[in-house]
Design an enzyme around this catalytic site. Structure first.
Site, short mmCIF file in Angstrom:
data_model
loop_
_atom_site.label_atom_id
_atom_site.label_comp_id
_atom_site.label_asym_id
_atom_site.label_seq_id
_atom_site.Cartn_x
_atom_site.Cartn_y
_atom_site.Cartn_z
N HIS A 70 1.00 -1.14 -0.03
CA HIS A 70 0.05 0.14 -0.22
C HIS A 70 0.90 1.34 0.06
O HIS A 70 2.05 1.32 -0.44
CB HIS A 70 -1.00 0.08 1.18
CG HIS A 70 -1.58 -1.35 1.25
ND1 HIS A 70 -2.64 -1.84 0.22
CD2 HIS A 70 -1.54 -2.12 2.25
CE1 HIS A 70 -2.90 -3.10 0.60
NE2 HIS A 70 -2.45 -3.32 1.77
N GLU A 107 -1.80 0.15 8.18
CA GLU A 107 -1.22 -0.69 7.72
C GLU A 107 -0.06 -0.13 6.81
O GLU A 107 0.98 -0.76 6.94
CB GLU A 107 -1.90 -1.92 7.10
CG GLU A 107 -1.21 -3.03 6.33
CD GLU A 107 -1.96 -3.64 5.30
OE1 GLU A 107 -1.21 -4.66 4.53
OE2 GLU A 107 -3.07 -3.45 5.07
N HIS A 162 2.93 -6.95 4.72
CA HIS A 162 1.64 -6.60 4.95
C HIS A 162 1.05 -7.07 6.28
O HIS A 162 1.99 -7.68 7.07
CB HIS A 162 0.74 -7.26 3.96
CG HIS A 162 0.65 -6.73 2.43
ND1 HIS A 162 -0.18 -5.85 2.04
CD2 HIS A 162 1.60 -7.21 1.58
CE1 HIS A 162 0.10 -5.66 0.73
NE2 HIS A 162 1.25 -6.40 0.45
N GLU A 239 1.70 -11.76 6.02
CA GLU A 239 0.65 -11.13 6.44
C GLU A 239 1.02 -11.21 8.05
O GLU A 239 1.03 -11.98 8.78
CB GLU A 239 -0.54 -11.82 6.28
CG GLU A 239 -1.20 -11.46 4.76
CD GLU A 239 -1.79 -10.25 4.76
OE1 GLU A 239 -1.74 -9.43 5.56
OE2 GLU A 239 -2.00 -10.05 3.55
#
Length: 274
Positions: A70, A107, A162, A239
């Site tokens: 992101h 995040e 992430h 993750e």
């Protein structure tokens, strides 16, 4: 995109062999022992030279691409990040905004911080590290562009960092490795090896358990992620935990724990390249 070059770590053991005058022994002669011939090495020194271990790191000279998921400006650019891009077996949005903790720690900020810490740790071991974005204030790049950066560099490995955002009852971490499609089939086996090494090091180094809501034994395999589908070099996603779970969130918002995460991931890369 800049390529940051890490200086290789070259460690050696320097031996200084000087002439040593020994004191005279009993008998009252008072004569000092003669100094060794210039350039000569004592038996003990020779043994030390032979047994001196090589400390070159397995990461020395390896090209590694770290992809902080992101970006800080994505939420303000919906038209750009929502445009569709080809991911090898369909289309998907260029990028997304990511998630956050209930207290508002985003995040994208977490991903950026961990990636910068990991970059530093890898470069200290001689790796050549490139990040897919230069800061946490821009937009994108698209998931396909992130993969292209590693492909163009012919990276030895790549990791996309992430954190998840699901029901608060979900906790733990998982690694996402690629299911093979035509484009990434050649790199899929090595990606699984990379994923296993990073999974084991992450669990050992952080103590965070395997995800209780996705994957099996901390591993998940997918063919719907453009960052994996479009990669031609070994690549996996991390993750790191569930930002909506209070326990996971408390760890991820702790700067000292993020340093622990980065150290653990660096160890995983070292294991992979060993």
């Amino acid at each position: 995109m800049r390529i940051k070059r890490g200086g290789p770590v070259v460690a050696g053991l320097a031996l200084s062999l000087g002439a040593v005058a020994a004191c005279g022994t009993g008998g009252g002669s008072g004569d000092a022992a003669q100094p060794p011939t210039a350039g000569a090495t004592s038996p003990a020194g020779a043994e030390q030279q032979r047994s001196a271990p090589s400390e070159a790191s397995p990461l020395d000279g390896k090209v590694i691409v770290i992809d902080p998921g992101h970006n800080g400006g994505n939420a303000d650019a919906p038209a750009e990040i929502n445009k569709q891009v080809k991911i090898g077996n369909g289309s998907k949005a260029c990028d997304t905004t990511g998630t956050s903790t209930d207290d508002g720690y985003t995040e994208h900020a977490f991903n950026w911080d961990v990636s910068k810490r990991l970059e530093k740790a890898l470069e200290a071991e001689g790796a050549e590290v490139t990040l897919t974005r230069d800061n946490d204030e821009g937009v994108g790049p698209c998931i396909t562009e992130r993969a292209a950066i590693a492909n163009e560099l012919k990276a030895d490995a790549s990791l996309s960092v992430h954190a998840d955002g699901t029901s608060a009852s979900g906790h733990g971490f998982h690694i996402i490795a690629p299911k093979a499609i035509e484009r990434n089939a050649e790199m899929a086996p090595a990606s699984r090896e990379l994923g296993t090494a990073l999974r084991d090091a992450y669990k050992d180094g952080t103590g965070i358990p395997y995800s209780n809501y996705l994957g099996k034994q901390g591993m998940d395999f997918r063919d719907d992620l453009g960052g994996l589908n479009m990669s031609t070099v070994p690549k996996v996603f991390l993750e790191a935990g569930n930002m909506r779970n209070p326990g996971d969130a408390a760890k991820m918002t702790d700067a000292k724990f993020r340093e622990r995460i980065a150290t653990s991931l660096a160890q995983g890369f070292e294991t992979y390249f060993s």
